[in-house]
Design a protein around this motif. Structure first.
Motif, PDB file in Angstrom:
ATOM      1  N   SER A 126       0.828  -1.208   0.000  1.00  0.00           N
ATOM      2  CA  SER A 126       0.000   0.000   0.000  1.00  0.00           C
ATOM      3  C   SER A 126       0.864   1.259   0.000  1.00  0.00           C
ATOM      4  CB  SER A 126      -0.913   0.026   1.223  1.00  0.00           C
ATOM      5  OG  SER A 126      -1.584   1.269   1.333  1.00  0.00           O
ATOM      6  N   GLU A 127       0.771   2.031  -1.071  1.00  0.00           N
ATOM      7  CA  GLU A 127       1.485   3.307  -1.149  1.00  0.00           C
ATOM      8  C   GLU A 127       1.066   4.236  -0.019  1.00  0.00           C
ATOM      9  OE1 GLU A 127       1.139   7.192  -4.030  1.00  0.00           O
ATOM     10  OE2 GLU A 127       1.223   5.233  -5.012  1.00  0.00           O
ATOM     11  N   LYS A 128      -0.238   4.230   0.330  1.00  0.00           N
ATOM     12  CA  LYS A 128      -0.744   5.141   1.350  1.00  0.00           C
ATOM     13  C   LYS A 128      -0.284   4.760   2.753  1.00  0.00           C
ATOM     14  CE  LYS A 128      -4.814   6.579  -1.257  1.00  0.00           C
ATOM     15  NZ  LYS A 128      -6.303   6.655  -1.301  1.00  0.00           N
ATOM     16  N   VAL A 129       0.112   3.505   2.930  1.00  0.00           N
ATOM     17  CA  VAL A 129       0.641   3.061   4.225  1.00  0.00           C
ATOM     18  C   VAL A 129       2.148   3.277   4.293  1.00  0.00           C
ATOM     19  CG1 VAL A 129       1.053   1.055   5.709  1.00  0.00           C
ATOM     20  CG2 VAL A 129      -1.191   1.388   4.635  1.00  0.00           C
ATOM     21  N   LEU A 130       2.842   2.901   3.233  1.00  0.00           N
ATOM     22  CA  LEU A 130       4.300   2.927   3.256  1.00  0.00           C
ATOM     23  C   LEU A 130       4.860   4.342   3.352  1.00  0.00           C
ATOM     24  CD1 LEU A 130       6.864   1.238   3.150  1.00  0.00           C
ATOM     25  CD2 LEU A 130       6.794   1.399   0.656  1.00  0.00           C
ATOM     26  N   GLY A 131       4.328   5.257   2.555  1.00  0.00           N
ATOM     27  CA  GLY A 131       4.843   6.629   2.568  1.00  0.00           C
ATOM     28  C   GLY A 131       4.815   7.273   3.940  1.00  0.00           C
ATOM     29  N   PRO A 132       3.654   7.289   4.610  1.00  0.00           N
ATOM     30  CA  PRO A 132       3.606   7.862   5.960  1.00  0.00           C
ATOM     31  C   PRO A 132       4.488   7.133   6.959  1.00  0.00           C
ATOM     32  CG  PRO A 132       1.408   7.746   5.024  1.00  0.00           C
ATOM     33  CD  PRO A 132       2.307   6.997   4.088  1.00  0.00           C
TER      34      PRO A 132
END
Length: 263
Positions: A76-82
């Protein structure tokens, strides 16, 4: 993702055979970049998928964060970035980098230099800040006068000719410290995984004449190292590389505009 697809279409790629001649057979492959250019990251993602490295070393990540990445996060891009505090650390849009994380099953290593270590250079010798094994990466030795002057000139230009001259040696030491840190983590990744290792970093750290590849060769002369620089339009990256590829530039504000206006 649309901007990434456009960037891929616009990139002037080296032919796969040309890169394979030196790149795919190397123990360590540095993939340089201009940080905010999406085409450069699209190319890195493509090459990581083809190389299938055992490890990827990131200039942008701390070792603690990189070692804690899980398969679930990678999905998940939205999980990894943060989780990586990407935006908080001032890096460009994570959407440009995310495909590199998912392009292979590599183990991820972080080589970011903590800010407190960079600040220590103001009052301590760079070798003392680095600590154990500083001599392996040449930090216990001064640069030649010619290289020191060239590095200081680059630092002055990079800071819009606005730095006090007395700060230039410190800025050069910080760059040397970052290069040595990247090289040290590459060494760790090679020992841990057997390689090959891909390094995702700016062109300034990927240059072979005095960047992280040079520091790595001091410590591990037996290791084969390949460096790809990525330029923009007709602008070549500074330094020596095994190959340079070019992509269209991106629209960006003049970073020196404030200084030029006297603001």
């Amino acid at each position: 993702m649309k901007h990434l697809l456009t960037a891929i279409a616009a990139l002037t790629f080296m032919t796969p055979a040309a890169f394979a001649d030196g790149g795919f057979g190397s123990d360590v492959i540095f993939l340089g970049e201009v940080h905010d250019n999406p085409a450069h990251h699209a190319r890195q993602s493509e090459l990581v998928a083809e190389i299938k490295p055992s490890a990827v070393v990131w200039e942008m990540l701390t070792g603690v964060r990189a070692s804690a990445i899980t398969e679930e996060m990678l999905s998940s891009e939205k999980v990894l970035g943060p989780f990586l505090y990407w935006e908080e650390n001032g890096w460009p849009d994570f959407a440009m980098y995310y495909p590199i994380f998912t392009a292979s099953d590599a183990q991820h290593f972080g080589a970011a230099l903590p800010r407190d270590e960079a600040r220590r250079v103001m009052g301590e010798p760079v070798a003392d800040v680095f600590g154990t094994n500083a001599e392996l990466f040449g930090l216990d030795q001064p640069l030649s006068d010619t290289e020191q002057q060239a590095r200081e000139a680059l630092q002055m230009a990079a800071h819009c000719d606005a730095l006090p001259e007395e700060m230039l040696p410190m800025m050069v030491d910080i760059q040397r410290l970052r290069d040595a840190r990247i090289a040290a983590v590459v060494r760790e990744a090679l020992v841990a995984t057997g390689g090959p290792v891909v390094v995702i970093t700016g062109n300034g750290h990927a240059r072979k004449d005095w960047g992280a590849p040079a520091a790595l060769k001091m410590a591990m002369p037996e290791v084969s190292v390949y460096a790809l620089g990525q330029g923009e339009s007709d602008t070549s990256p500074e330094g020596t590389f095994d190959a340079v590829e070019y992509a269209p530039g991106v629209d960006r504000e003049d970073p020196c505009a404030t200084f030029n206006k006297g603001g």
